[in-house]
Design an enzyme around this catalytic site. Sequence first.
Site, PDB file in Angstrom:
ATOM      1  N   GLY A 236       0.833  -1.196   0.000  1.00 42.35           N
ATOM      2  CA  GLY A 236       0.000   0.000   0.000  1.00 42.35           C
ATOM      3  C   GLY A 236       0.866   1.244   0.000  1.00 42.35           C
ATOM      4  O   GLY A 236       2.006   1.236  -0.469  1.00 42.35           O
ATOM      5  N   SER A 237       0.329   2.314   0.539  1.00 41.28           N
ATOM      6  CA  SER A 237       1.000   3.608   0.478  1.00 41.28           C
ATOM      7  C   SER A 237       2.193   3.661   1.429  1.00 41.28           C
ATOM      8  O   SER A 237       2.254   2.952   2.443  1.00 41.28           O
ATOM      9  CB  SER A 237       0.022   4.729   0.832  1.00 41.28           C
ATOM     10  OG  SER A 237      -0.265   4.723   2.221  1.00 41.28           O
ATOM     11  N   SER A 238       3.119   4.552   1.102  1.00 41.25           N
ATOM     12  CA  SER A 238       4.292   4.740   1.955  1.00 41.25           C
ATOM     13  C   SER A 238       3.907   5.290   3.321  1.00 41.25           C
ATOM     14  O   SER A 238       4.524   4.944   4.340  1.00 41.25           O
ATOM     15  CB  SER A 238       5.282   5.678   1.265  1.00 41.25           C
ATOM     16  OG  SER A 238       5.708   5.145   0.024  1.00 41.25           O
ATOM     17  N   VAL A 240       1.074   4.796   5.094  1.00 43.35           N
ATOM     18  CA  VAL A 240       0.538   3.740   5.951  1.00 43.35           C
ATOM     19  C   VAL A 240       1.621   2.715   6.276  1.00 43.35           C
ATOM     20  O   VAL A 240       1.715   2.217   7.400  1.00 43.35           O
ATOM     21  CB  VAL A 240      -0.674   3.070   5.279  1.00 43.35           C
ATOM     22  CG1 VAL A 240      -1.183   1.902   6.117  1.00 43.35           C
ATOM     23  CG2 VAL A 240      -1.798   4.081   5.077  1.00 43.35           C
ATOM     24  N   GLY A 241       2.464   2.405   5.289  1.00 42.90           N
ATOM     25  CA  GLY A 241       3.543   1.455   5.528  1.00 42.90           C
ATOM     26  C   GLY A 241       4.479   1.906   6.627  1.00 42.90           C
ATOM     27  O   GLY A 241       4.951   1.102   7.435  1.00 42.90           O
ATOM     28  N   GLU A 258       5.787  -3.469   1.024  1.00 43.14           N
ATOM     29  CA  GLU A 258       5.899  -3.176  -0.412  1.00 43.14           C
ATOM     30  C   GLU A 258       5.042  -1.949  -0.654  1.00 43.14           C
ATOM     31  O   GLU A 258       3.810  -2.016  -0.648  1.00 43.14           O
ATOM     32  CB  GLU A 258       5.432  -4.379  -1.237  1.00 43.14           C
ATOM     33  CG  GLU A 258       5.853  -4.319  -2.689  1.00 43.14           C
ATOM     34  CD  GLU A 258       4.882  -3.526  -3.550  1.00 43.14           C
ATOM     35  OE1 GLU A 258       5.260  -2.394  -3.954  1.00 43.14           O
ATOM     36  OE2 GLU A 258       3.784  -4.008  -3.815  1.00 43.14           O
ATOM     37  N   CYS A 292       2.052   0.448  -8.381  1.00 40.63           N
ATOM     38  CA  CYS A 292       3.200   0.919  -7.611  1.00 40.63           C
ATOM     39  C   CYS A 292       4.425   1.049  -8.508  1.00 40.63           C
ATOM     40  O   CYS A 292       5.346   1.820  -8.201  1.00 40.63           O
ATOM     41  CB  CYS A 292       3.494  -0.006  -6.443  1.00 40.63           C
ATOM     42  SG  CYS A 292       3.771  -1.731  -6.919  1.00 40.63           S
TER      43      CYS A 292
END
Length: 521
Positions: A236-238, A240-241, A258, A292
């Site tokens: 997912g998004s950076s 949230v990651g 990822e 992505c």
Amino acid sequence: MAAQPVSVRSIVGGSVVEPGPDDRVLKSANPSHLDQPIAEVTLASAETFARACRVATDAQRTWADVPAPIRGRAIATIGRLVEANADRLARIVTEEIGKPYAEALGEVREIIDTCDFFLGEGRRLYGQTVPSEVPDKNLFTFRNPVGTVAVITAGNFPVAVPSWYIVPALLTGNSVVWKPAEYSAKAAQAFYEIFVRGGGLPDGVLNIVHADGAATFAGLEMALAEGTLDKIGFTGSSVVGSKIGELTGRYVQSACLELGGKNPMVVCPDADLDLAVEGALFAGFGTGGQRCTSLGTVIVHESVHDEFLRRFDAATRAAAVGDPTKDVLYGPMLAPKFADTYEKYLGWIAPHHTVYGSTGTGRISASNPRAGFVGDPEAGLFYHPVIVDGVRPDDELFMNETFGPIVGVTTYRDLDEAIRLGNKPGYGLSSSIYTNDPKSVFTFRRGISAGMVSVNNSTSGAEAHLPFGGNGKSGNGSRQSGMWVLDQFTRWQAMNWDYSGKLQKAQMDIVEMTPDMDFRL
């Protein structure tokens, strides 16, 4: 008569989770035909997520006791069942997120390829027998499953990416709690049914929980605190990651992350420009730029900038856009929330930019038409492809991931400058270089921070037997696919077996050799 939406609920321990009084129902529609309902998804609570982890933990030991070659046979059967249902599963993906059918079918093929790769790994989960430094003693290494794995995936690849996590996790003896994207719940449910029926998995080994982000995060925290969660895999998004990485760090765990990308494509003076344009078109606008690995910025040498841009503009204007059941480059935005976000990215186009690629920007409609559009533009979330020339290193458009059909273009003078520009946004997922010069290829490979490099190929495209993953804002260095992902779902265990009948102390009770250091010829 309008089609009825599918009712989708979580399944924990083999049983459908009945909705609670506070559970919310999310309704989704076909993004190509917003008047066609697709699913009504009951979103579970954090407690349901945490309970799924408890159930998975209870089931994991029994699953780990199944011999690895037998688990490999289960993966093989899943692959064959996916193959038998490939057309139907691909059509569900096209219907639910608007991915062109040919591309959706390729995504389903990726599940099959992943199963084909890992079916034999059940017989190759090798450890080692290592010589000891003392006599009558042997050393061994073993791969053990990590335990219970939570898998959280995005919906732009609603069936392929989950397989990258779930197939190797199951093969290596883990149990799984899977939280798919809310807007691709129908495809996720179909995927789940194939895996459970095809693999003959015991109840609780694979669980699916539909929840929103807040409930998922709270459920992760509850499970980590209870000790019923041993690994998190997140795509997912950076943003949230980063939060998930912070959460797992507090519990001395490392998540498999990822994340997003701002993937550069460098076009050298000696590049085949038609080939570069073909790669830029697919990487920039395939899946509507909602990958992505989508192309972020074309970094083109100043000597070929004008000619490359002329050809890229012409190819983009000629590309078929529209109904994803037809032969088109891309269809709609995945869901309304992505259309809303993409509108913000369009606001980053500044006066010093020049826009190419279409007859307009923004949403395609009768009042904002695109020449050659396939289908009814008013029916769905269709957006013009946009090429933005003249982006600068301090532009928001240059520095940030733009999840949509927009590609920036800038120039460079020498390869060192191109590499600096490619690394500047701080992402490090995918990259590409177009050149016929081996020195340029290896200079670029050594200097670019991306986890993946393509030569004379687009930034998009992965194969099941190569490592997939990024660095920096694109991930924490963990890798998926191929043999490399095994390190995400197993832990090495070392064992020493001393059969001498006495205590032998390593580094102490060893035979000493007596060299003659004064010897000379």
